[in-house]
Motif scaffolding. Structure first.
Motif, short mmCIF file in Angstrom:
data_model
loop_
_atom_site.label_atom_id
_atom_site.label_comp_id
_atom_site.label_asym_id
_atom_site.label_seq_id
_atom_site.Cartn_x
_atom_site.Cartn_y
_atom_site.Cartn_z
N GLU A 143 0.38 -1.08 2.27
CA GLU A 143 -0.21 -2.34 2.76
C GLU A 143 -1.23 -2.14 3.88
O GLU A 143 -2.13 -2.95 4.05
CB GLU A 143 0.88 -3.32 3.23
CG GLU A 143 1.78 -3.82 2.12
CD GLU A 143 1.11 -4.74 1.14
OE1 GLU A 143 -0.06 -5.16 1.37
OE2 GLU A 143 1.72 -5.06 0.10
N GLY A 144 -1.08 -1.08 4.65
CA GLY A 144 -2.03 -0.80 5.71
C GLY A 144 -2.01 -1.85 6.81
O GLY A 144 -0.96 -2.38 7.16
N ASP A 145 -3.19 -2.18 7.31
CA ASP A 145 -3.32 -3.08 8.46
C ASP A 145 -2.93 -4.52 8.14
O ASP A 145 -2.75 -5.33 9.05
CB ASP A 145 -4.75 -3.06 9.00
CG ASP A 145 -5.11 -1.72 9.62
OD1 ASP A 145 -4.18 -0.98 10.02
OD2 ASP A 145 -6.31 -1.41 9.69
N SER A 146 -2.82 -4.87 6.84
CA SER A 146 -2.47 -6.25 6.50
C SER A 146 -0.99 -6.54 6.72
O SER A 146 -0.56 -7.69 6.67
CB SER A 146 -2.87 -6.57 5.07
OG SER A 146 -2.09 -5.81 4.17
N LEU A 147 -0.19 -5.50 6.97
CA LEU A 147 1.26 -5.68 7.17
C LEU A 147 1.54 -5.92 8.65
O LEU A 147 1.22 -5.10 9.49
CB LEU A 147 2.00 -4.44 6.69
CG LEU A 147 3.52 -4.47 6.82
CD1 LEU A 147 4.12 -5.55 5.93
CD2 LEU A 147 4.10 -3.11 6.46
N ALA A 148 2.16 -7.07 8.94
CA ALA A 148 2.54 -7.38 10.31
C ALA A 148 3.90 -6.75 10.60
O ALA A 148 4.74 -6.63 9.72
CB ALA A 148 2.61 -8.89 10.51
N ALA A 149 4.08 -6.35 11.84
CA ALA A 149 5.37 -5.75 12.24
C ALA A 149 6.30 -6.80 12.78
O ALA A 149 5.94 -7.86 13.13
CB ALA A 149 5.13 -4.67 13.30
#
Length: 149
Positions: A143-149
């Motif tokens: 997902e890269g940067d589109s995945l929120a933590a």
């Protein structure tokens, strides 16, 4: 909100064909029948990342649904091919939030948007447990940067 033809941040999709049993008395797929389509897309997402057979947690731990919202926009009917776009939008310490957008393939009409939050639970203890780092890292790599933590 997802717009017709807009793949947005979705990097994966799965397709399915509407079966007769998926339709109601009016011959259309009502919003509740999309849940198996979302399950199929999530399974294929995991399969594509090599996570399908992964032991996500200890024995007796499973992801269970905590919340689900579905916005219904247009009908699908028997024999339509539906493309279900899926992505993990957020991964927390014990939960994961999935986004879905289902489109009628022949004309790219947005049928539904949905969000589901699943929690990893120890079924015997009936309590949330941490999502393993190996699972989290595999999802984050895709997902890269589109995945929120």
């Amino acid at each position: 909100m997802t717009q017709p033809g807009d793949r947005g941040s979705f990097k994966f999709s799965a397709t399915t064909r509407v079966g007769f049993s998926d339709t109601d008395a009016q011959g259309i797929v009502y919003y509740g029948r999309y849940l198996p389509y979302f399950d199929l897309a999530r399974v294929e997402y995991h399969r594509s990342l090599g996570l399908l057979g992964m032991d996500i947690g200890a024995e007796g731990e499973e992801f269970v649904m905590r919340a689900c919202t579905i916005e219904y926009f247009a009908p699908a009917v028997f024999d339509d091919v539906v493309e279900v776009r899926v992505r993990m939008a957020k991964i927390g310490s014990t939960s994961a939030t999935w986004k879905f957008a289902a489109y009628r393939q022949k004309d790219d009409v947005l049928l539904v948007n949905a969000t589901q939050t699943l929690v990893l639970v120890d079924l015997d203890e009936r309590k949330a447990v941490p999502i393993p780092d190996s699972y989290r890292e595999a999802i984050r790599a895709f997902e890269g940067d589109s995945l929120a933590a």
